[in-house]
Design a protein around this motif. Structure first.
Motif, short mmCIF file in Angstrom:
data_model
loop_
_atom_site.label_atom_id
_atom_site.label_comp_id
_atom_site.label_asym_id
_atom_site.label_seq_id
_atom_site.Cartn_x
_atom_site.Cartn_y
_atom_site.Cartn_z
N ASN A 105 0.83 -1.20 0.00
CA ASN A 105 0.00 0.00 0.00
C ASN A 105 0.86 1.25 0.00
O ASN A 105 0.58 2.22 -0.71
CB ASN A 105 -0.91 0.01 1.23
CG ASN A 105 -2.13 -0.87 1.05
OD1 ASN A 105 -2.24 -1.58 0.05
ND2 ASN A 105 -3.04 -0.83 2.01
N ALA A 106 1.92 1.23 0.80
CA ALA A 106 2.78 2.40 0.88
C ALA A 106 3.41 2.69 -0.47
O ALA A 106 3.52 3.84 -0.90
CB ALA A 106 3.86 2.19 1.94
N ALA A 107 3.82 1.62 -1.15
CA ALA A 107 4.45 1.81 -2.46
C ALA A 107 3.44 2.37 -3.46
O ALA A 107 3.72 3.32 -4.19
CB ALA A 107 5.01 0.47 -2.96
N ILE B 72 11.59 -8.68 -10.87
CA ILE B 72 10.20 -8.35 -11.20
C ILE B 72 9.93 -6.92 -10.76
O ILE B 72 10.17 -6.56 -9.60
CB ILE B 72 9.21 -9.29 -10.50
CG1 ILE B 72 9.54 -10.76 -10.80
CG2 ILE B 72 7.78 -8.98 -10.93
CD1 ILE B 72 8.62 -11.75 -10.10
N THR B 73 9.43 -6.12 -11.68
CA THR B 73 9.04 -4.75 -11.34
C THR B 73 7.52 -4.66 -11.23
O THR B 73 6.80 -5.54 -11.71
CB THR B 73 9.51 -3.75 -12.41
OG1 THR B 73 8.77 -3.99 -13.62
CG2 THR B 73 10.99 -3.88 -12.70
N VAL B 74 7.08 -3.59 -10.60
CA VAL B 74 5.64 -3.36 -10.51
C VAL B 74 5.05 -3.21 -11.91
O VAL B 74 3.94 -3.65 -12.18
CB VAL B 74 5.35 -2.10 -9.66
CG1 VAL B 74 3.86 -1.77 -9.66
CG2 VAL B 74 5.84 -2.28 -8.23
N LEU B 75 5.85 -2.64 -12.81
CA LEU B 75 5.39 -2.50 -14.20
C LEU B 75 5.13 -3.85 -14.84
O LEU B 75 4.15 -4.02 -15.59
CB LEU B 75 6.43 -1.72 -15.01
CG LEU B 75 6.08 -1.44 -16.47
CD1 LEU B 75 4.81 -0.62 -16.59
CD2 LEU B 75 7.24 -0.72 -17.17
N LEU B 126 10.40 0.35 -9.78
CA LEU B 126 10.17 -0.27 -8.47
C LEU B 126 10.15 -1.79 -8.59
O LEU B 126 9.27 -2.37 -9.24
CB LEU B 126 8.83 0.23 -7.90
CG LEU B 126 8.51 -0.17 -6.46
CD1 LEU B 126 9.61 0.25 -5.50
CD2 LEU B 126 7.17 0.42 -6.04
N ARG B 127 11.13 -2.41 -7.95
CA ARG B 127 11.22 -3.88 -7.97
C ARG B 127 10.58 -4.46 -6.71
O ARG B 127 10.58 -3.80 -5.66
CB ARG B 127 12.68 -4.31 -8.03
CG ARG B 127 13.37 -3.87 -9.30
CD ARG B 127 14.84 -4.29 -9.31
NE ARG B 127 15.23 -4.69 -10.66
CZ ARG B 127 15.30 -3.87 -11.70
NH1 ARG B 127 15.03 -2.58 -11.55
NH2 ARG B 127 15.64 -4.31 -12.89
N LEU B 128 10.09 -5.67 -6.82
CA LEU B 128 9.48 -6.30 -5.66
C LEU B 128 10.46 -6.38 -4.49
O LEU B 128 10.06 -6.28 -3.34
CB LEU B 128 8.99 -7.71 -6.01
CG LEU B 128 7.87 -7.84 -7.05
CD1 LEU B 128 7.21 -9.20 -6.94
CD2 LEU B 128 6.84 -6.74 -6.88
N SER B 129 11.73 -6.53 -4.82
CA SER B 129 12.73 -6.63 -3.76
C SER B 129 12.77 -5.36 -2.90
O SER B 129 13.05 -5.42 -1.71
CB SER B 129 14.10 -6.89 -4.36
OG SER B 129 14.39 -5.94 -5.37
N GLN B 130 12.45 -4.23 -3.52
CA GLN B 130 12.46 -2.98 -2.75
C GLN B 130 11.28 -2.92 -1.78
O GLN B 130 11.41 -2.44 -0.66
CB GLN B 130 12.41 -1.78 -3.70
CG GLN B 130 13.65 -1.67 -4.57
CD GLN B 130 13.49 -0.63 -5.67
OE1 GLN B 130 13.26 -0.95 -6.83
NE2 GLN B 130 13.58 0.64 -5.29
#
Lengths: 149, 149
Positions: A105-107, B72-75, B126-130
């Motif tokens: 959610n924050a992201a 994996i990115t959010v995109l 933004l990657r899932l790892s972040q």
DNA sequence: GGTCATGTAATACTTAAAGTTACACGATCC
DNA sequence: GGATCGTGTAACTTTAAGTATTACATGACC
């Protein structure tokens, strides 16, 4: 419903109202928009409350714009609608216990927040007079008419 | 319908899947999301087609993530959903004859275009790892658990 | 063979914008 | 002053897309 088209419609109407001194009836506006007089009154109510337009009843009544187009921004119109949601996506759960979901959610919220800021800034910087000028650029002839109606 | 929550839900699920080697069944995921196993299969289908997860049937089957979270990115996840509409507002008429409406559309489209670019850039960066790292920051203890389930 | 799990079609639910119907209220015209 | 015109609003229906549910076929493992 697919999308909220009220902002576009209000901008369209306001620009037409700015071209004439005579009041436009809800019915005329509805024809212009391909919509309904009651819907018109509904979406114009906020503009009236905000003092951007005024409405009068009876013979010769209708809607009139009460400010110059350089005194109205797209943001003003947007706010007159009650600042509806800008985005089609969002959280599944606004207050999750799950830490993972909190971070997701924050992201997502980060993105929404910065995009909101950017959009509202653009809305605030855009005056109706600028769109009006754009119309003149599109005009092949001299008359500012609406070919649809 | 209020808002499209599929992106948030997929991110949430993927991060949980990244925490375990055991496959998660659609039913388990549905409980995690407060949703339904069929809905889960439906929204995960794109991830499977994109090669980000794999699914297996029968005993011991379920869903498993097939890439590292920094791959994996959010995109990627957004695109796996078919790149759904980002905005709740839009045009009333995509191809109006009216010059005024054309200009209104152009103005609104400018805003939508630049906001889209900005959002997709953020999604791509933004990657899932972040997000995963962000979860660790939120953790009061050492276990990465979901308090909701 | 029985059970577990995915895959998918078909159908219903939900929500908010948009459309419609109905009627009250006020202003103007005759 | 009555008829007409136009706004103001409430109540209800329609529409569209995500979400939920039911049903059943397919495949994997015990």
């Amino acid at each position: 419903m697919r999308q909220d088209t009220r902002l576009s419609r209000l901008l369209h109407v306001l620009l037409h109202m700015a071209q004439t001194d005579a009041p436009m009836t809800s019915q005329q506006i509805a024809l212009t928009l391909g919509s309904n007089a009651v819907v018109v009154r509904r979406i114009m109510a906020g503009l009236r409350d905000g003092g951007y337009v005024e409405s009068e009843r009876g013979h010769g009544g209708g809607w009139r714009i009460t400010r110059r187009t350089d005194e109205i921004t797209v943001l003003d119109v947007y706010r007159s609608l009650g600042s509806p949601d800008l985005f089609a996506f969002g959280f599944s759960n606004p207050k999750p216990h799950c830490l993972v979901e909190q971070s997701v959610n924050a992201a997502v919220e980060d993105t929404i927040r910065s995009a909101t800021t950017s959009i509202l800034e653009q809305f605030g910087a855009l005056r109706l007079s600028q769109i009006e000028a754009e119309v003149r650029d599109r005009m092949p002839s001299r008359a500012m008419r609406c070919a649809d109606h």
